[in-house]
Design a protein around this motif. Structure first.
Motif, PDB file in Angstrom:
ATOM      1  N   PRO A 184       9.621   0.974  -7.606  1.00 40.28           N
ATOM      2  CA  PRO A 184       8.941   1.581  -6.453  1.00 40.28           C
ATOM      3  C   PRO A 184       9.767   2.678  -5.757  1.00 40.28           C
ATOM      4  N   THR A 227       5.937   6.564  -6.078  1.00 39.81           N
ATOM      5  CA  THR A 227       5.670   7.948  -5.683  1.00 39.81           C
ATOM      6  C   THR A 227       5.523   8.780  -6.949  1.00 39.81           C
ATOM      7  N   ALA A 284       0.806  -1.223   0.000  1.00 41.72           N
ATOM      8  CA  ALA A 284       0.000   0.000   0.000  1.00 41.72           C
ATOM      9  C   ALA A 284       0.842   1.277   0.000  1.00 41.72           C
ATOM     10  N   HIS A 285       2.179   1.149   0.060  1.00 39.83           N
ATOM     11  CA  HIS A 285       3.016   2.352   0.105  1.00 39.83           C
ATOM     12  C   HIS A 285       4.465   1.975  -0.249  1.00 39.83           C
ATOM     13  N   PRO A 286       5.139   2.788  -1.089  1.00 40.64           N
ATOM     14  CA  PRO A 286       6.522   2.461  -1.453  1.00 40.64           C
ATOM     15  C   PRO A 286       7.523   2.760  -0.346  1.00 40.64           C
ATOM     16  N   PRO A 322       3.796   0.009  -5.905  1.00 39.56           N
ATOM     17  CA  PRO A 322       3.405   1.425  -5.982  1.00 39.56           C
ATOM     18  C   PRO A 322       4.626   2.327  -6.239  1.00 39.56           C
ATOM     19  N   TYR A 342       1.215   8.778  -1.226  1.00 32.51           N
ATOM     20  CA  TYR A 342       2.412   8.789  -2.057  1.00 32.51           C
ATOM     21  C   TYR A 342       2.132   9.240  -3.493  1.00 32.51           C
ATOM     22  N   ALA A 343       0.876   9.564  -3.819  1.00 30.55           N
ATOM     23  CA  ALA A 343       0.526  10.037  -5.156  1.00 30.55           C
ATOM     24  C   ALA A 343      -0.348  11.281  -5.033  1.00 30.55           C
ATOM     25  N   VAL A 361       0.064   3.652  -9.221  1.00 33.82           N
ATOM     26  CA  VAL A 361      -0.358   3.500  -7.826  1.00 33.82           C
ATOM     27  C   VAL A 361      -0.262   2.048  -7.394  1.00 33.82           C
ATOM     28  N   ALA A 362      -0.541   1.126  -8.295  1.00 39.54           N
ATOM     29  CA  ALA A 362      -0.518  -0.289  -7.939  1.00 39.54           C
ATOM     30  C   ALA A 362       0.894  -0.821  -7.760  1.00 39.54           C
ATOM     31  N   GLY A 388      -4.003   6.153  -0.742  1.00 36.92           N
ATOM     32  CA  GLY A 388      -2.639   6.535  -1.094  1.00 36.92           C
ATOM     33  C   GLY A 388      -2.547   7.705  -2.053  1.00 36.92           C
ATOM     34  N   THR A 406      -9.242   6.526  -4.175  1.00 37.07           N
ATOM     35  CA  THR A 406      -8.140   5.563  -4.160  1.00 37.07           C
ATOM     36  C   THR A 406      -7.239   5.803  -2.950  1.00 37.07           C
TER      37      THR A 406
END
Length: 803
Positions: A414, A449, A302-304, A447, A335-336, A444-445, A468, A466
């Protein structure tokens, strides 16, 4: 780093400005070749070099690489048996001297500037080379007589031969048989031979060799036969001296060539040091701060694991008088960013600002942002910004953008940062919107930034729904039809198309017809967004007004505090003057009594009367001393107690144990409370003493220790002053002084303390503010106003008795 993206973000322009601070060509080359690093230790080292260079220039503004030159081509030629000229050897000597001076400077300052000292350690010049060149070559690049005994002898002989030659020519020129046939009485040179100007018709009156004639043919320049041998001898000596000079230069060149590797290393170290100075000067001109660069946190689906927190970030290539600072602060779950708003350039500037500051930070440059800005160390930065239409490749703008995005998607990871401007633009809006959402969903998938600028409303809904991803908008002033360039994280942008069209004069009927064609749900969303923006603008104005009022109140509070401090100083001064005056009068009176006693004794008269007067004077003196003693410092130093000794604190009437000692004070443990107090307030336990009478003045304010330091006896302490200057101190020493001052200020009842730490690199400021946030005596802190020193000052508000 991706070179194409570096050019899109205009990073080469940053390097061009940086190179403008170079002192010589070698460091300018380093600046142009500078690239962002992906190695954490290397980035930390570069940032430390820039920080130390800023600190160095703040204390030694004159420091530089001096007259250093990039002598590496000369050294390479010397290593290949080439012979260097005098001025070229002089350039090498000047460069070696600059390196030697810097190496000696940092020998004494290695602990203060460890990274710069490590560079300077490579600057030690080859032994004896500076001295060898100095003995042989003058400051004008000429070979000196002292270069060799033979050269000195030859030059002496040349001088003698020259004098003999000119003497003989003067004698011929003044000969009565020759003088009338001379065009003029002077000796001149032709073909490096001394000659006389003879009239053409007098040719038979002076035998010699004709070397030249005037343009008219009226004058012949003749070398008399009588001086041919003297001219030859003079020339031969000159040739011998020239050969000796060449031999000396060849020997020196061989010495340089033998040290080619050491000199090359030295020049590279000078260039690296000058690059650090260049980074420091550029940072000062940008009013930049050192960024906090962090490695990626452990990634999750869910997050880089990236961090992006930029406060008051400014685009470094925009005029500082016009640039608008932006805040780009993403929380730990975001992150986006999807930036929306009208096509006015504000979104592109925001993207370039983020990208450029990331590149600058990883290149070792300080960034134009507020202190505390934090960035991750990105493995790469990809950007698709601007018009990429290519006529040569028959690509439209859309095709060029998609080609670049395909390349980015193949290479991204990532740990990369991706910046996409006007994603999906240049084609059918419905297809472009779908394509933009699909590309963003892919990023995003992963993932990754990313920051994406778009004008498609569908991406606003995607960002909202969405995890993040967050919306952001660039504001637009409908009154001036100009962008404000303010970036707002958390709110999507408004299209403003109909409002702009109406402001530009489109007939209201057409605008109304266009509004009716819109989806009612879209209209309600736009109206709601408009109301949110309006309420936020009202809140911002109210906050600005409150901030201005707070600043005015703070200025008034500080002025009153300064006045109180001046009054206290004046009161103390008056008490001191009164004490001095009383002491002087008592001394004079005692002297007069003593004089009268001696006179009465000589006259053999009774001393009873004078004795009673003396006793009265002594009593008055003791009373005056007791009354004035709090304002007068003791004239004899107090006795210093030992560590672990039991002592009594006079002002509290409490006993404790000495646990630490300072120059003028001690620290006493009173149960759970540790108290620092002056030596004059200390009395050995068990010794009784009558406490002094309080002065007839306004008593000091009382303050109790914070709740965490129980028990909390009522303390009466002197004021340490409202201002504490920590500029130029090391962080550890500064924090120790800060802790003592805050404790004393709290016990004295001061409302706040003004801490001066300077702007510098921001390290000391950051350490002080972190310490203030953890100090039990401090309620809040804030930066100084512009008139108080701005970010070079921090105001610490102390806790009141109620808190």
């Amino acid at each position: 780093m991706d070179e194409k993206s570096l050019h899109m973000l205009e990073f080469p322009k940053i390097l061009e400005r940086l190179a403008g601070y170079a002192a010589f060509s070698a460091s300018a080359e380093l600046a142009h070749a500078l690239r962002p690093s992906t190695d954490f230790d290397e980035v930390a080292r570069r940032q430390a070099c820039t920080r130390e260079a800023r600190h160095l220039l703040s204390r030694h503004a004159e420091i530089s690489v001096g007259g250093a030159r990039d002598v590496r081509p000369l050294v390479t030629r010397a290593a290949r048996a080439g012979v260097l000229l005098g001025h070229e050897l002089l350039e090498i000597k000047t460069t070696l001297e600059s390196a030697r001076d810097l190496a000696r400077f940092f020998e004494r300052r290695g602990q203060e500037f460890p990274h710069l000292a490590a560079i300077a350690a490579r600057m030690a010049p080859p032994p004896g080379l500076i001295e060898a060149i100095s003995r042989a070559v003058s400051e004008r690049g000429e070979v000196l007589d002292s270069a060799s005994p033979r050269l000195a002898s030859l030059r002496s002989e040349i001088k003698i031969a020259h004098e003999r030659l000119l003497g003989r020519l003067n004698a011929i020129m003044n000969d009565p048989k020759v003088a009338p046939w001379l065009q003029e009485s002077l000796i001149t040179l032709r073909n490096d031979r001394y000659v006389l100007p003879l009239k053409a018709e007098g040719k038979g009156h002076l035998r010699g060799i004709v070397h030249d004639q005037s343009a008219s043919g009226a004058t012949l320049f003749i070398e008399p036969l009588a001086v041919v041998d003297l001219n030859n001898a003079w020339h031969e000596l000159q040739l011998a001296a020239r050969d000796e000079e060449r031999r000396i230069l060849a020997a020196l060149s061989a010495q340089v060539g033998a040290q080619a590797e050491a000199i090359t290393t030295l020049v590279e170290a000078l260039a690296e040091f000058d690059l650090a100075l260049m980074c420091a000067k550029y940072a000062d001109d940008l009013r930049a701060a050192e960024p906090v660069v962090l490695p990626f946190r452990p990634a999750s689906p869910a997050h880089p694991g990236s961090t992006l927190r930029l406060y008051q970030a400014r685009h470094p290539l925009i005029d500082p008088a016009r640039v608008v600072p932006i805040d780009v602060v993403l929380d730990d779950k975001t992150y986006a960013v999807v930036i929306t708003g009208p096509n006015t350039g504000g979104k592109t500037v925001s993207l370039k600002t983020v990208g450029l500051l990331v590149l600058m930070a990883q290149a070792g440059l300080h960034i134009p942002a507020q202190s505390g800005s934090t960035l991750s160390l990105f493995a790469n930065v990809f950007a698709d910004i601007g018009d990429e239409q290519s006529i040569e490749q028959s690509l439209s703008t859309f095709s060029a953008h998609i080609t670049n995005i395909v390349r980015i998607l193949k290479q991204t990871t990532p740990q990369a940062l991706v910046l996409l401007d006007e994603l999906g633009a240049g084609t059918d809006p419905q297809e472009g919107s779908a394509l933009a959402r699909a590309i963003l969903a892919h990023l995003v998938a992963l993932p990754v930034t990313c920051l994406v600028a778009t004008h498609y409303p569908e991406l606003k809904a995607f960002a909202h729904a969405t995890p993040g991803v967050v919306n952001a908008s660039v504001e637009f002033d409908l009154q001036t039809l100009q962008p404000t360039y303010h970036l707002t994280i958390g709110l999507p942008g408004r299209s403003n198309a109909l409002a702009i069209a109406e402001r530009l004069g489109l007939p209201p009927s057409i605008v109304a017809a266009a509004r009716e064609m819109l989806n009612p749900a879209d209209l309600r969303a736009e109206d709601l967004l408009e109301e949110i923006h309006r309420q936020r603008d009202l809140a911002q104005r109210a906050r600005a007004e409150a901030e201005q009022a707070r600043a005015e109140a703070e200025a008034l509070r500080q002025e009153l505090a300064r006045q109180l401090e001046r009054i206290e100083e004046e009161r103390q001064a008056i008490l001191r003057q009164a004490a001095e005056h009383a002491e002087a009068e008592l001394a004079a009176l005692r002297a007069e009594i003593e004089r009268l006693r001696r006179e009465l004794a000589r006259a053999r008269l009774p001393l009873e009367a004078i004795k009673r007067v003396a006793e009265t004077v002594e009593a008055l003196g003791e009373q005056a001393e007791k009354a004035l003693s709090p304002a007068v410092a003791p004239t004899t130093p107090p006795e210093r107690p030992e560590l672990g000794e039991r002592v009594r604190i006079r002002s509290l009437g409490l006993e404790g144990t000495v646990v630490a000692q300072g120059d003028e004070d001690v620290e006493v443990q009173l149960g759970n409370l540790r108290l620092r107090t002056g030596l004059h307030d200390i009395q050995r336990a068990g010794v009784t003493e009558t406490p002094p009478s309080p002065p007839p003045a306004t008593p000091r304010r009382r303050k109790t220790a914070p709740a965490s330091a129980t028990p909390s006896p009522t303390l009466i302490a002197p004021s340490p002053g409202l201002e504490l200057d920590l500029r130029g101190q090391r962080a550890d020493d500064a924090l120790t002084a800060l802790e003592r001052h805050l404790e004393a200020a709290y016990l004295a009842g001061l409302p706040f303390v003004r801490i001066i730490h300077g702007k510098g690199t921001g390290r000391l400021r950051q350490a002080i503010r972190e310490a203030l946030g953890q100090n039990p005596y401090v309620a809040t802190w804030e930066r100084g106003l512009e008139g108080e020193g701005g970010d070079g000052v921090t105001i610490a508000r102390l806790k009141s008795e109620a808190t």
